[in-house]
Design a protein around this motif. Sequence first.
Motif, PDB file in Angstrom:
ATOM      1  N   ALA A 222      -3.069  10.182  13.647  1.00 29.10           N
ATOM      2  CA  ALA A 222      -4.489  10.332  13.314  1.00 29.10           C
ATOM      3  C   ALA A 222      -5.039  11.648  13.842  1.00 29.10           C
ATOM      4  O   ALA A 222      -5.776  12.359  13.140  1.00 29.10           O
ATOM      5  N   THR A 223      -4.684  12.007  15.074  1.00 30.68           N
ATOM      6  CA  THR A 223      -5.163  13.272  15.637  1.00 30.68           C
ATOM      7  C   THR A 223      -4.471  14.461  14.980  1.00 30.68           C
ATOM      8  O   THR A 223      -5.088  15.514  14.773  1.00 30.68           O
ATOM      9  N   PHE A 224      -3.190  14.303  14.621  1.00 30.97           N
ATOM     10  CA  PHE A 224      -2.461  15.368  13.935  1.00 30.97           C
ATOM     11  C   PHE A 224      -3.111  15.668  12.593  1.00 30.97           C
ATOM     12  O   PHE A 224      -3.256  16.840  12.217  1.00 30.97           O
ATOM     13  N   ARG A 225      -3.497  14.622  11.870  1.00 34.36           N
ATOM     14  CA  ARG A 225      -4.176  14.817  10.581  1.00 34.36           C
ATOM     15  C   ARG A 225      -5.468  15.589  10.771  1.00 34.36           C
ATOM     16  O   ARG A 225      -5.784  16.500   9.977  1.00 34.36           O
ATOM     17  N   ALA A 226      -6.224  15.258  11.815  1.00 34.47           N
ATOM     18  CA  ALA A 226      -7.493  15.950  12.059  1.00 34.47           C
ATOM     19  C   ALA A 226      -7.274  17.413  12.432  1.00 34.47           C
ATOM     20  O   ALA A 226      -8.057  18.283  12.053  1.00 34.47           O
ATOM     21  N   ASP A 227      -6.195  17.694  13.154  1.00 30.43           N
ATOM     22  CA  ASP A 227      -5.953  19.055  13.654  1.00 30.43           C
ATOM     23  C   ASP A 227      -5.216  19.942  12.660  1.00 30.43           C
ATOM     24  O   ASP A 227      -5.443  21.149  12.618  1.00 30.43           O
ATOM     25  N   HIS A 228      -4.323  19.356  11.860  1.00 30.85           N
ATOM     26  CA  HIS A 228      -3.416  20.164  11.036  1.00 30.85           C
ATOM     27  C   HIS A 228      -3.502  19.887   9.544  1.00 30.85           C
ATOM     28  O   HIS A 228      -2.780  20.521   8.770  1.00 30.85           O
ATOM     29  N   GLY A 229      -4.325  18.942   9.128  1.00 31.35           N
ATOM     30  CA  GLY A 229      -4.517  18.721   7.707  1.00 31.35           C
ATOM     31  C   GLY A 229      -3.476  17.823   7.073  1.00 31.35           C
ATOM     32  O   GLY A 229      -2.767  17.071   7.743  1.00 31.35           O
ATOM     33  N   VAL A 230      -3.371  17.934   5.752  1.00 32.22           N
ATOM     34  CA  VAL A 230      -2.641  16.969   4.929  1.00 32.22           C
ATOM     35  C   VAL A 230      -1.157  17.281   4.801  1.00 32.22           C
ATOM     36  O   VAL A 230      -0.312  16.388   4.896  1.00 32.22           O
ATOM     37  N   VAL A 231      -0.820  18.535   4.582  1.00 34.60           N
ATOM     38  CA  VAL A 231       0.490  18.878   4.028  1.00 34.60           C
ATOM     39  C   VAL A 231       1.647  18.442   4.923  1.00 34.60           C
ATOM     40  O   VAL A 231       2.642  17.892   4.438  1.00 34.60           O
ATOM     41  N   TRP A 232       1.540  18.655   6.230  1.00 35.82           N
ATOM     42  CA  TRP A 232       2.677  18.341   7.089  1.00 35.82           C
ATOM     43  C   TRP A 232       2.876  16.843   7.255  1.00 35.82           C
ATOM     44  O   TRP A 232       3.992  16.387   7.500  1.00 35.82           O
ATOM     45  N   LEU A 233       1.818  16.060   7.103  1.00 37.22           N
ATOM     46  CA  LEU A 233       2.011  14.608   7.105  1.00 37.22           C
ATOM     47  C   LEU A 233       2.695  14.146   5.808  1.00 37.22           C
ATOM     48  O   LEU A 233       3.512  13.224   5.831  1.00 37.22           O
ATOM     49  N   VAL A 234       2.348  14.785   4.698  1.00 43.41           N
ATOM     50  CA  VAL A 234       3.049  14.471   3.443  1.00 43.41           C
ATOM     51  C   VAL A 234       4.526  14.856   3.566  1.00 43.41           C
ATOM     52  O   VAL A 234       5.409  14.112   3.127  1.00 43.41           O
ATOM     53  N   TRP A 235       4.790  15.999   4.168  1.00 48.63           N
ATOM     54  CA  TRP A 235       6.185  16.413   4.433  1.00 48.63           C
ATOM     55  C   TRP A 235       6.905  15.352   5.251  1.00 48.63           C
ATOM     56  O   TRP A 235       8.032  14.953   4.924  1.00 48.63           O
ATOM     57  N   LEU A 236       6.283  14.863   6.312  1.00 46.98           N
ATOM     58  CA  LEU A 236       6.874  13.820   7.149  1.00 46.98           C
ATOM     59  C   LEU A 236       7.217  12.581   6.327  1.00 46.98           C
ATOM     60  O   LEU A 236       8.351  12.065   6.393  1.00 46.98           O
ATOM     61  N   ILE A 237       6.262  12.094   5.541  1.00 48.94           N
ATOM     62  CA  ILE A 237       6.479  10.879   4.751  1.00 48.94           C
ATOM     63  C   ILE A 237       7.609  11.086   3.750  1.00 48.94           C
ATOM     64  O   ILE A 237       8.484  10.221   3.584  1.00 48.94           O
TER      65      ILE A 237
END
Length: 264
Positions: A122-137
């Motif tokens: 949740a904090t990573f999304r707030a700090d770094h945005g969308v793209v790297w979480l999509v990469w993770l998934i």
Amino acid sequence: MSAGGSWEDLLPRLGSAVVMAAVGILAVWLGGVWFTGLAALVSGTMVWELTRMMVPGAAGRLPIQMALVSGAAVFVAWLLPPYAAFPLLAIPCVIGAWQLPRDRGLYLAFAMAMLVTGYGLATFRADHGVVWLVWLILVVIATDVAGYFAGRFIGGPKFWPKVSPKKTWSGILGGWFAAMLIGLIFLTFTNAGPDLPWISMLLSFASQMGDAAESALKRRVGVKDSSSLLPGHGGLFDRFDGLLGASLFMLLVAQLVYVPEVRF
């Protein structure tokens, strides 16, 4: 990632992956309270499963209470500064561990991994945005799906038979190769450095170790699935074990190296 055997689990495996990926990516895209709420819900549900697995006779109110307290802790921690967030996350983990006659440290470690992952994403999304979480998934899904097919078609020696008897080396390597391809794709539209493909492979390995860790836990407590929440396909912990391992690795790396802003 096993060789041979029935293919009857293929459709539910792919179906659950597609549905969860769609829900996850939508929540990641929306961010804010939506993604944090989903992270809290998933974390709390996994703690519910963990408590039912590990606490003897825990079929009554205790697992539900632990789920509610854990999910609330993740959500509230997101609103707090880090120095206050982590002690808050530890409280339900310690409470749950105290209910066990043995393996308290094991419960504490898994519960903390679940809550820190929910809060951290949740904090990573707030700090770094969308793209790297999509990469993770996508790396986690590619690892799982490619490993499944490589293991089925190629088979070969087992990777770690005492812990996860179905995994083969061909499945492990197939997952790494798929993760590398995801990294190469993300190189085409981000300003990430050339290390991204092999970092994607390390992320894939962390995902596989998350899966192995849950397999070892289930063997320890003598259960086949973390729950029957997903009919015929186990529980959320069974589906998110790889994401747990990969997320913890990504969150650790983000503390050590610069995470580049994505420019389209």
